[in-house]
Design a protein around this motif. Structure first.
Motif, PDB file in Angstrom:
ATOM      1  N   VAL A 648       0.841  -1.203   0.000  1.00  0.00           N
ATOM      2  CA  VAL A 648       0.000   0.000   0.000  1.00  0.00           C
ATOM      3  C   VAL A 648       0.877   1.255   0.000  1.00  0.00           C
ATOM      4  O   VAL A 648       0.605   2.225  -0.722  1.00  0.00           O
ATOM      5  CB  VAL A 648      -0.952   0.008   1.218  1.00  0.00           C
ATOM      6  CG1 VAL A 648      -1.659   1.358   1.347  1.00  0.00           C
ATOM      7  CG2 VAL A 648      -1.995  -1.099   1.085  1.00  0.00           C
ATOM      8  N   GLU A 649       1.933   1.225   0.807  1.00  0.00           N
ATOM      9  CA  GLU A 649       2.844   2.375   0.872  1.00  0.00           C
ATOM     10  C   GLU A 649       3.493   2.625  -0.497  1.00  0.00           C
ATOM     11  O   GLU A 649       3.579   3.762  -0.968  1.00  0.00           O
ATOM     12  CB  GLU A 649       3.912   2.112   1.928  1.00  0.00           C
ATOM     13  CG  GLU A 649       4.842   3.304   2.157  1.00  0.00           C
ATOM     14  CD  GLU A 649       5.852   3.034   3.261  1.00  0.00           C
ATOM     15  OE1 GLU A 649       6.781   3.850   3.402  1.00  0.00           O
ATOM     16  OE2 GLU A 649       5.714   2.011   3.970  1.00  0.00           O
ATOM     17  N   LEU A 650       3.926   1.525  -1.145  1.00  0.00           N
ATOM     18  CA  LEU A 650       4.521   1.640  -2.477  1.00  0.00           C
ATOM     19  C   LEU A 650       3.512   2.189  -3.480  1.00  0.00           C
ATOM     20  O   LEU A 650       3.815   3.100  -4.265  1.00  0.00           O
ATOM     21  CB  LEU A 650       5.025   0.271  -2.932  1.00  0.00           C
ATOM     22  CG  LEU A 650       5.548   0.184  -4.379  1.00  0.00           C
ATOM     23  CD1 LEU A 650       6.885   0.903  -4.505  1.00  0.00           C
ATOM     24  CD2 LEU A 650       5.684  -1.278  -4.811  1.00  0.00           C
ATOM     25  N   ALA A 651       2.301   1.619  -3.473  1.00  0.00           N
ATOM     26  CA  ALA A 651       1.260   2.019  -4.427  1.00  0.00           C
ATOM     27  C   ALA A 651       0.859   3.475  -4.235  1.00  0.00           C
ATOM     28  O   ALA A 651       0.632   4.213  -5.208  1.00  0.00           O
ATOM     29  CB  ALA A 651       0.044   1.114  -4.269  1.00  0.00           C
ATOM     30  N   THR A 652       0.768   3.895  -2.980  1.00  0.00           N
ATOM     31  CA  THR A 652       0.404   5.289  -2.698  1.00  0.00           C
ATOM     32  C   THR A 652       1.478   6.231  -3.225  1.00  0.00           C
ATOM     33  O   THR A 652       1.181   7.271  -3.838  1.00  0.00           O
ATOM     34  CB  THR A 652       0.211   5.496  -1.187  1.00  0.00           C
ATOM     35  OG1 THR A 652      -0.784   4.583  -0.703  1.00  0.00           O
ATOM     36  CG2 THR A 652      -0.225   6.926  -0.885  1.00  0.00           C
ATOM     37  N   GLY A 653       2.721   5.855  -3.001  1.00  0.00           N
ATOM     38  CA  GLY A 653       3.821   6.689  -3.466  1.00  0.00           C
ATOM     39  C   GLY A 653       3.876   6.802  -4.979  1.00  0.00           C
ATOM     40  O   GLY A 653       4.287   7.836  -5.520  1.00  0.00           O
ATOM     41  N   ARG A 654       3.464   5.752  -5.685  1.00  0.00           N
ATOM     42  CA  ARG A 654       3.512   5.756  -7.150  1.00  0.00           C
ATOM     43  C   ARG A 654       2.203   6.236  -7.794  1.00  0.00           C
ATOM     44  O   ARG A 654       2.077   6.233  -9.021  1.00  0.00           O
ATOM     45  CB  ARG A 654       3.850   4.353  -7.650  1.00  0.00           C
ATOM     46  CG  ARG A 654       5.256   3.907  -7.256  1.00  0.00           C
ATOM     47  CD  ARG A 654       5.594   2.549  -7.827  1.00  0.00           C
ATOM     48  NE  ARG A 654       6.955   2.142  -7.482  1.00  0.00           N
ATOM     49  CZ  ARG A 654       7.521   0.991  -7.856  1.00  0.00           C
ATOM     50  NH1 ARG A 654       6.827   0.135  -8.605  1.00  0.00           N
ATOM     51  NH2 ARG A 654       8.750   0.693  -7.501  1.00  0.00           N
ATOM     52  N   GLY A 655       1.248   6.602  -6.958  1.00  0.00           N
ATOM     53  CA  GLY A 655      -0.010   7.149  -7.479  1.00  0.00           C
ATOM     54  C   GLY A 655      -0.970   6.127  -8.041  1.00  0.00           C
ATOM     55  O   GLY A 655      -1.839   6.448  -8.844  1.00  0.00           O
ATOM     56  N   TRP A 656      -0.815   4.861  -7.604  1.00  0.00           N
ATOM     57  CA  TRP A 656      -1.717   3.823  -8.109  1.00  0.00           C
ATOM     58  C   TRP A 656      -3.119   3.918  -7.511  1.00  0.00           C
ATOM     59  O   TRP A 656      -4.079   3.442  -8.119  1.00  0.00           O
ATOM     60  CB  TRP A 656      -1.169   2.419  -7.764  1.00  0.00           C
ATOM     61  CG  TRP A 656       0.124   2.063  -8.407  1.00  0.00           C
ATOM     62  CD1 TRP A 656       0.837   2.801  -9.304  1.00  0.00           C
ATOM     63  CD2 TRP A 656       0.869   0.864  -8.183  1.00  0.00           C
ATOM     64  NE1 TRP A 656       1.977   2.146  -9.659  1.00  0.00           N
ATOM     65  CE2 TRP A 656       2.030   0.944  -8.994  1.00  0.00           C
ATOM     66  CE3 TRP A 656       0.678  -0.264  -7.394  1.00  0.00           C
ATOM     67  CZ2 TRP A 656       2.993  -0.064  -9.019  1.00  0.00           C
ATOM     68  CZ3 TRP A 656       1.624  -1.270  -7.424  1.00  0.00           C
ATOM     69  CH2 TRP A 656       2.782  -1.177  -8.223  1.00  0.00           C
ATOM     70  N   LEU A 657      -3.215   4.457  -6.294  1.00  0.00           N
ATOM     71  CA  LEU A 657      -4.454   4.386  -5.522  1.00  0.00           C
ATOM     72  C   LEU A 657      -5.136   5.749  -5.412  1.00  0.00           C
ATOM     73  O   LEU A 657      -4.469   6.790  -5.387  1.00  0.00           O
ATOM     74  CB  LEU A 657      -4.179   3.850  -4.112  1.00  0.00           C
ATOM     75  CG  LEU A 657      -3.500   2.478  -4.024  1.00  0.00           C
ATOM     76  CD1 LEU A 657      -3.224   2.124  -2.572  1.00  0.00           C
ATOM     77  CD2 LEU A 657      -4.363   1.409  -4.679  1.00  0.00           C
ATOM     78  N   LEU A 658      -6.449   5.692  -5.318  1.00  0.00           N
ATOM     79  CA  LEU A 658      -7.219   6.904  -5.073  1.00  0.00           C
ATOM     80  C   LEU A 658      -6.893   7.436  -3.678  1.00  0.00           C
ATOM     81  O   LEU A 658      -6.651   6.651  -2.748  1.00  0.00           O
ATOM     82  CB  LEU A 658      -8.721   6.611  -5.156  1.00  0.00           C
ATOM     83  CG  LEU A 658      -9.267   6.277  -6.552  1.00  0.00           C
ATOM     84  CD1 LEU A 658     -10.687   5.732  -6.434  1.00  0.00           C
ATOM     85  CD2 LEU A 658      -9.240   7.498  -7.452  1.00  0.00           C
ATOM     86  N   PRO A 659      -6.907   8.766  -3.492  1.00  0.00           N
ATOM     87  CA  PRO A 659      -6.585   9.339  -2.176  1.00  0.00           C
ATOM     88  C   PRO A 659      -7.512   8.851  -1.069  1.00  0.00           C
ATOM     89  O   PRO A 659      -7.139   8.830   0.098  1.00  0.00           O
ATOM     90  CB  PRO A 659      -6.753  10.852  -2.400  1.00  0.00           C
ATOM     91  CG  PRO A 659      -6.608  11.043  -3.865  1.00  0.00           C
ATOM     92  CD  PRO A 659      -7.147   9.803  -4.499  1.00  0.00           C
ATOM     93  N   THR A 660      -8.714   8.436  -1.458  1.00  0.00           N
ATOM     94  CA  THR A 660      -9.705   8.014  -0.453  1.00  0.00           C
ATOM     95  C   THR A 660      -9.531   6.562  -0.034  1.00  0.00           C
ATOM     96  O   THR A 660     -10.285   6.073   0.812  1.00  0.00           O
ATOM     97  CB  THR A 660     -11.127   8.182  -1.017  1.00  0.00           C
ATOM     98  OG1 THR A 660     -11.213   7.469  -2.258  1.00  0.00           O
ATOM     99  CG2 THR A 660     -11.447   9.643  -1.250  1.00  0.00           C
ATOM    100  N   PHE A 661      -8.532   5.856  -0.587  1.00  0.00           N
ATOM    101  CA  PHE A 661      -8.418   4.414  -0.328  1.00  0.00           C
ATOM    102  C   PHE A 661      -8.358   4.089   1.151  1.00  0.00           C
ATOM    103  O   PHE A 661      -9.107   3.251   1.646  1.00  0.00           O
ATOM    104  CB  PHE A 661      -7.185   3.844  -1.021  1.00  0.00           C
ATOM    105  CG  PHE A 661      -6.886   2.416  -0.615  1.00  0.00           C
ATOM    106  CD1 PHE A 661      -7.670   1.377  -1.089  1.00  0.00           C
ATOM    107  CD2 PHE A 661      -5.857   2.120   0.273  1.00  0.00           C
ATOM    108  CE1 PHE A 661      -7.428   0.064  -0.707  1.00  0.00           C
ATOM    109  CE2 PHE A 661      -5.607   0.818   0.661  1.00  0.00           C
ATOM    110  CZ  PHE A 661      -6.390  -0.214   0.170  1.00  0.00           C
TER     111      PHE A 661
END
Length: 665
Positions: A648-661
């Motif tokens: 999740v930390e990796l995905a958030t950093g790379r912009g894979w996830l919506l901010p509301t995840f």
């Protein structure tokens, strides 16, 4: 008169009340007045188009009204009684009706049985008992079916009952030599009375064996009766009739009563004349006509409101008939606007006044709200949107290209009409084969992630269900089809079960739309409902969901054992299921947790995201699904929680996830 243009079918007008049919060839008993139906052609509704019906073995004691639903709700036994019990109880109801001709009593006794899911058998039993009796009983049977239509007998139940008769026509001809011809008259009469849609003959023919007597019945009905010159009058008078005056004559009498009341102001005389009509089941026409007069002549409005309010308080007009009258006018208010430009505003004020004074159910206002909200913009823009969206959907059914459809829909720049697009999509799909129905559900799932909000989807279903009764005129199996679309939306996580309660609260109680929502809830509560509903249309977009899952697992395994990154992306693209890419994300994350070389799996996700192959919505949904199943994963992968946190930390950093995840999943 403008008010009559949007009038409901005459068959709907005989929905309740004390109607008596002549039982001895003369006038109706106790001075009651039987009303004969006149042919009434509804305008073509492009949005409300036909669909294929499926029939089940209706002799099964725990059967549901359609074959498709029976398969999906297998094992659900939450019904008030068995079919065998119902069969025993319904015969005395029919016998008593043939003796008394009392429609109200028959309706009351049928309602008292409390087994709505078996009413298709009542249709079959009523007609089969009338077959070997005199013309009087045959006419009485047709009148009763018309009287019960819509309120007690839905279009779906009516179609099921007639289908049962056609399937058993071989047995009937053993005891009744002319059964084929008599059944043909009943079918033709049902079409003329508008309790069966004309398309029923075509669809029933497709479901029956070519050599069956049922096919003979349909051919006789079509060629000897429905194709004959002046066929409506011919069919209506086939058994001699039992009428005193027609529906049109009843309407004229009501208009004369109201005009005289407006001139004289004598409310007692008006009440006396309405009572003398002896048509309590037709009082919704009194309401509709009175409201139209109030809108045409503002000076008469106080008198009209007084009449309706006191008629309700004195129980002359029931609350159900009052709501029906308002609902009928609401359906035709657009046509009325051609003669009365301010019709919509005037009608809204009348509704508001009636609700505030307590003589109209507040649910009428709620049920109209969603459609009103969608039609705030100019009529030209809405008209253009409907035309363009129809072309877009037709092209999608040919190409199966979801990304192209989404681009086309975005180009229309009309997100406020998203609910109308949903209605158009489903109604067009219902006129096609299972492949297109599956494609519609698949598209809806994709749109819910890319373009449509939950509110858009709920409003779309509300508008669709509000017009369910009209849809049923053209689609034999409309209730079960719509129930499947609703249930599939829940299974696909487009809606949540709680949304069905919200949708139901916006519909009129006991309406066709409300009953469809209940049917969808029954589907979802059945054992193994998820798998059955996913396969309800056979996975018509290519392969079934389980097959797609298997292909995804295999391509990930192949990639993980040294496969090529570009080849893996090509295989994901070739699946042709962008709406299902969240499954790729979920399986990839679980595989990464299980394997030592999770870097290659994460690299695949990065490549798919970078190419736009997996959207941010699909990526977020995949992560959310893994998070929901973490408790189970920990049993097999003890450090699953820590690994997932790192992903999740990796995905958030790379912009894979919506901010509301983090907050919503």
């Amino acid at each position: 008169m403008a008010a009559d243009e949007g009038a409901m079918s005459p068959t709907r007008m005989l929905a309740e009340g004390h109607l008596r049919v002549a039982t001895s060839g003369g006038a109706p008993a106790d001075g009651g007045i039987a009303v004969r139906h006149l042919p009434h052609h509804h305008p073509t509704k492009k949005d409300d188009v036909g669909g294929k019906t499926e029939q089940d073995n209706l002799e099964d004691a725990n059967s549901l009204p359609s074959k498709g639903l029976n398969k999906l709700v297998n094992g659900n036994s939450k019904v008030p009684a068995t079919l065998e019990d119902y069969k025993k109880l319904v015969v005395p109801v029919v016998e008593e009706y043939f003796s008394t001709g009392d429609v109200e009593l028959a309706a009351s006794e049928l309602r008292g049985l409390g087994s709505d899911q078996f009413h298709h058998y009542f249709v079959k039993k009523l007609i089969s008992m009338a077959l070997d009796r005199h013309d009087k009983e045959k006419e009485m049977a047709s009148v009763l079916l018309s009287a019960l239509y819509a309120d007690l007998l839905s279009s779906h139940m009516m179609g099921e009952g007639f289908m049962m008769l056609l399937e058993s026509s071989e047995d009937l001809t053993v005891d009744i030599p002319d059964a084929v011809d008599v059944l043909a008259v009943f079918v033709a009469r049902a079409v003329v009375d508008e309790i069966l849609p004309p398309v029923f003959l075509t669809r029933a023919r497709a479901l029956l064996p070519e050599s069956s007597k049922g096919i003979d019945v349909l051919q006789v009905a079509a060629k000897s009766y429905l194709s004959a010159p002046h066929h409506a009058e011919l069919v209506e008078r086939k058994w001699g009739g039992s009428t005193q005056f027609t529906v049109e004559e009843a309407k004229k009498r009501i208009q004369d009563i109201l005009r005289e009341y407006i001139e004289s102001g004598d409310i007692d005389e008006a009440f006396r004349c309405i009572r003398e009509l002896s048509l309590p089941f037709f009082h919704h026409e009194v309401v509709k006509c009175a409201l139209t007069f109030a809108m045409e002549n503002m000076s008469s409005q106080p008198l009209i409101l007084k009449l309706l309010k006191e008629a309700t308080a004195g129980c002359l007009i029931s609350s159900n008939q009052m709501s029906k009258g308002f609902s009928r006018l609401a359906e035709s208010v657009d046509d009325l606007s051609l003669d009365i430009p301010t019709a919509k505003t005037l009608f809204d004020k009348l509704v508001s006044t009636a609700i505030s004074e307590g003589w109209l159910d507040a649910s009428l206002s709620k049920s109209a709200a969603p459609e009103e909200e969608m039609q705030n913009a100019s009529g030209e823009k809405l008209k253009r949107f409907k035309e363009e969206s129809g072309h877009i959907i037709q092209e999608y059914f040919l190409s199966d290209d979801i990304p192209e459809l989404i681009r086309s829909l975005e180009e229309l720049s009309a997100p406020e009409y998203n609910p109308i697009f949903l209605k158009k999509l489903i109604t067009l799909a219902m006129d096609r084969k299972n492949r297109e129905k599956e494609m519609a559900s698949v598209l809806l799932s994709s749109l819910s992630l890319e373009l449509f909000s939950t509110d858009d989807i709920m409003k779309g279903f509300i508008v669709l269900l509000q017009s369910a009764e009209d849809t049923a005129l053209d689609i034999v199996d409309a209730p079960s089809e719509l129930a499947l679309f609703l249930a599939r939306a829940v299974i696909d996580e487009v809606l949540i079960p709680l949304n069905l309660d919200d949708i139901s609260s916006k519909l009129r109680p006991n309406s066709s739309g409300s009953q469809t929502v209940q049917m969808a809830c029954a589907l979802l509560s059945a054992r193994h409902s998820g798998e059955r509903i996913l396969r309800c249309w056979g996975g018509g977009t290519g392969w079934a969901v389980e097959d797609a899952k298997d292909k995804i697992s295999k391509l990930l395994e192949e990639y993980n054992t040294g496969g090529d990154l570009g080849e893996a992306c090509r295989c994901i693209r070739d699946l042709g299921m962008p709406f299902f890419n969240h499954e790729v994300v979920k399986k990839a994350l679980v595989m990464a947790m299980e394997k030592q070389n999770d870097a290659s799996i994460l690299a695949l996700l990065q490549e798919c995201f970078g190419e736009g192959l997996i959207t941010i919505n699909q990526m977020t949904k995949g992560f959310a699904r893994v998070k929901e199943g973490l408790d189970d994963l920990i049993l097999d992968i003890p450090n699953a929680q820590d690994k997932f946190g790192a992903y999740v930390e990796l995905a958030t950093g790379r912009g894979w996830l919506l901010p509301t995840f983090a907050s919503v999943s």
